[in-house]
Design an enzyme around this catalytic site. Structure first.
Site, PDB file in Angstrom:
ATOM      1  N   LYS A   8      38.103  20.202 -23.004  1.00 54.55           N
ATOM      2  CA  LYS A   8      39.186  19.216 -23.004  1.00 54.55           C
ATOM      3  C   LYS A   8      39.155  18.502 -21.659  1.00 54.55           C
ATOM      4  O   LYS A   8      38.889  19.126 -20.625  1.00 54.55           O
ATOM      5  CB  LYS A   8      40.513  19.956 -23.213  1.00 54.55           C
TER       6      LYS A   8
ATOM      7  N   SER B 236      47.984  18.482 -28.200  1.00 52.00           N
ATOM      8  CA  SER B 236      47.258  17.486 -27.437  1.00 52.00           C
ATOM      9  C   SER B 236      45.747  17.721 -27.399  1.00 52.00           C
ATOM     10  O   SER B 236      44.993  16.816 -27.054  1.00 52.00           O
ATOM     11  CB  SER B 236      47.774  17.430 -25.990  1.00 52.00           C
TER      12      SER B 236
ATOM     13  N   SER C 153      49.493  23.026 -27.990  1.00 51.52           N
ATOM     14  CA  SER C 153      48.386  22.070 -27.953  1.00 51.52           C
ATOM     15  C   SER C 153      47.019  22.613 -28.332  1.00 51.52           C
ATOM     16  O   SER C 153      46.085  21.828 -28.493  1.00 51.52           O
ATOM     17  CB  SER C 153      48.289  21.432 -26.571  1.00 51.52           C
TER      18      SER C 153
HETATM   19  N1  GLN Z   1      53.216  18.768 -28.053  1.00 48.76           N
HETATM   20  C1  GLN Z   1      53.865  19.468 -26.975  1.00 48.76           C
HETATM   21  C2  GLN Z   1      54.247  18.480 -25.903  1.00 48.76           C
HETATM   22  O1  GLN Z   1      54.144  17.342 -26.170  1.00 48.76           O
HETATM   23  C3  GLN Z   1      52.975  20.534 -26.443  1.00 48.76           C
HETATM   24  C4  GLN Z   1      51.876  19.982 -25.636  1.00 48.76           C
HETATM   25  C5  GLN Z   1      50.977  21.034 -25.065  1.00 48.76           C
HETATM   26  O2  GLN Z   1      50.969  22.184 -25.496  1.00 48.76           O
HETATM   27  N2  GLN Z   1      50.252  20.666 -24.044  1.00 48.76           N
HETATM   28  O3  GLN Z   1      54.639  18.804 -24.830  1.00 48.76           O
END
Ligand code: GLN
Length: 486
Positions: free
Chosen positions: A81, A154, A178
């Site tokens: 990532k 994400s 994410s």
């Molecule tokens: N979707 C969640 C957020 O927007 C979690 C994101 C993540 O785990 N990095 O914060």
């Protein structure tokens, strides 16, 4: 049929390498050719590092030919990532503010996977804030099962790369879901390890009390192998747990007889798509038929996970992101009037809308007069959420829930409604708040789209959830199905 090199699992490829039936270069070429064929549709990568991948593969082949040692991941092409620092390779966090940032060092996980050809750096929601990759400053990644849909986020680029054969495995990061939510949307296995199991040295920080790095793979066995390689103490990350790493592979016995599984009713309540609930219900029945003891239970503070997360994560983010000011690295506004104007312009131009929203939410929650009412209160409720889990794990080995309340949704469907977007993490937010491990794997298909099942365990209970996931996976066999949209 799984027969092309890029479609195979780590274990299959490792066996082929050991028997000298294929070379690391051949495997890497197969994956790179796949990237060339489908990347125009999938758009999983911010940066493809084809030459570097082939060079690593050549080195691996030379070492093997010279009778060198070979780890289980040696020569297997993978992806990071793009919020993990890679020396000499740009690391953008899918943000304009880091668009040209080239780290002078490798993240701990990158060091640990040194023998793996890196295919590239995968797309994400800017600074890992989001659930669909639509918050990437560059482009949106497509779901390999249907390119009109989002891959989740994400770590959507990592999940889509693995699902489409553009990497054999990938690493993602998980702060509120994410790794697991995109794994669910793309039909792969995703694990958020216990807080402290994997070093975060070199991971660009979002919310430091929640962030963890973990694997996205095609099978649970692969997941255990990648975890084995990246877990362990690191003195450069003070939150990293000391002590030896257990043997995760040895936990994969194929047996769940007598395993006590709790199903918290709050996770199958309203808001969960009945088709998701149906697939999860079928998985519960299968596990029970395999000899697990399944029982309904309750985690009463579940409904607070969303508000607590959206206070704590933005509060930490507002502090972590203060470092992007145009002074030391990253983007700098072109014609500022003075230094304050430079900070303001740099941050206004460099950050996208969602990141700005989080910084404002977090700054507000931490400001004098609101700190006690919001941030401190959220910390207290976080403890209550953690205690729900402590209590549950005195009775159960594993807790089972859906990973996401919905099927993968259409691009654009939720971009105008942040709360609707936040709700797609409703099932995944509690595990990071409690610091516990949680894994997502496919438990069925609805209209040709994968549905994910989440298994949560007590702190450092990875072995148990991997065992349950592996036994289920072998029986159910969903992992064999390849993404059909590309
Ligand atoms: N979707 C969640 C957020 O927007 C979690 C994101 C993540 O785990 N990095 O914060």
């Amino acid at each position: 049929m799984v027969n092309l090199l890029y479609q195979k699992s780590i274990t299959e490829l490792h066996d082929l390498l050991v028997r000298r039936e294929v070379s690391a270069v051949e495997i890497t070429r197969s994956v790179l050719e796949r990237v060339e064929r489908v990347e125009g549709t999938v758009k999983a990568y911010v940066t493809v590092t084809a030459e570097q991948a082939l060079a690593t593969a050549e080195e691996v082949d030379a070492k093997l030919a010279a009778g060198g040692d070979m780890g289980p991941l040696t020569g297997i092409p993978m992806a990071f990532k793009d919020n993990m620092c890679t020396k000499g390779v740009r690391t953008t966090c899918s943000s304009r503010i880091l668009e040209n940032f080239v780290p002078p060092y490798d993240a701990a996980v990158v060091e640990k996977l040194a023998g793996a050809p890196m295919i590239g750096k995968t797309n994400l929601d800017e600074f890992a804030m989001g659930s669909s990759t639509e918050n990437s400053a560059f482009f949106t990644t497509s779901n390999p099962w249907n390119p009109d849909l989002v891959p989740g986020g994400s770590s959507g680029g990592s999940a889509a790369a693995v699902a489409s054969g553009e990497a054999v495995y990938a690493l993602g990061s998980d702060t509120g879901g994410s790794i697991r939510q995109p794994a669910s949307f793309c039909g792969v296995v995703g694990l958020k390890p216990t807080y402290g199991l994997v070093s975060r040295y070199g991971l660009v920080a979002f919310a430091s009390s929640l962030d963890q790095i973990g694997p996205l793979t095609r099978t649970v066995t692969d997941c255990a192998m990648v975890l084995q390689a990246i877990a362990g103490p690191d003195e450069r990350d003070s939150t990293c747990a000391p002590g030896p790493v257990p043997d995760f592979n040895a936990a994969l016995t194929g047996e769940v007889r007598g395993l006590r599984i709790g199903v918290p009713r709050e996770y199958l309540a309203q808001g969960v798509d009945p088709r998701v609930a149906g697939a999860v219900g079928a998985a519960i029945d299968l596990l029970a038929a395999m000899g697990a003891e399944v029982e309904e239970t309750s985690l009463p503070h579940t409904s607070y996970a969303l508000p607590v997360y959206y206070l704590i994560a933005p509060a930490e983010a507002s502090s972590n992101l203060a470092r992007y000011d145009g002074v030391r690295y990253g983007y700098r506004a072109a014609r500022p009037e003075d230094v304050v104007d430079m900070f303001m312009q740099t941050r206004s131009e460099g950050f996208g809308a969602e990141v700005k929203r989080r910084i404002m939410l977090g700054t507000y929650a931490l400001s004098a007069g609101y700190y006690d009412a919001y941030y401190l209160k959220a910390l207290k409720v976080r403890t209550l959420i953690k205690r729900d889990f402590d209590r549950a794990f005195t009775r159960y080995d594993v807790l089972l829930t859906p990973t996401s309340p919905t099927l993968p949704f259409k691009k654009g469907e939720k971009t105008m409604d942040p709360v609707a977007m936040y709700l797609s993490d409703i099932c995944t937010l509690a595990a990071p708040l409690a610091g516990i491990p949680a894994l997502s794997l496919t438990c069925g298909f609805v209209d040709g789209l994968p549905v994910g099942l989440q298994l949560m365990g007590p702190p450092f209970g990875e072995r148990t959830i991997l065992r349950a996931a592996h036994a289920y996976e072998q029986k159910a066999g969903h992992w064999r199905r390849q993404a059909e949209g590309v």
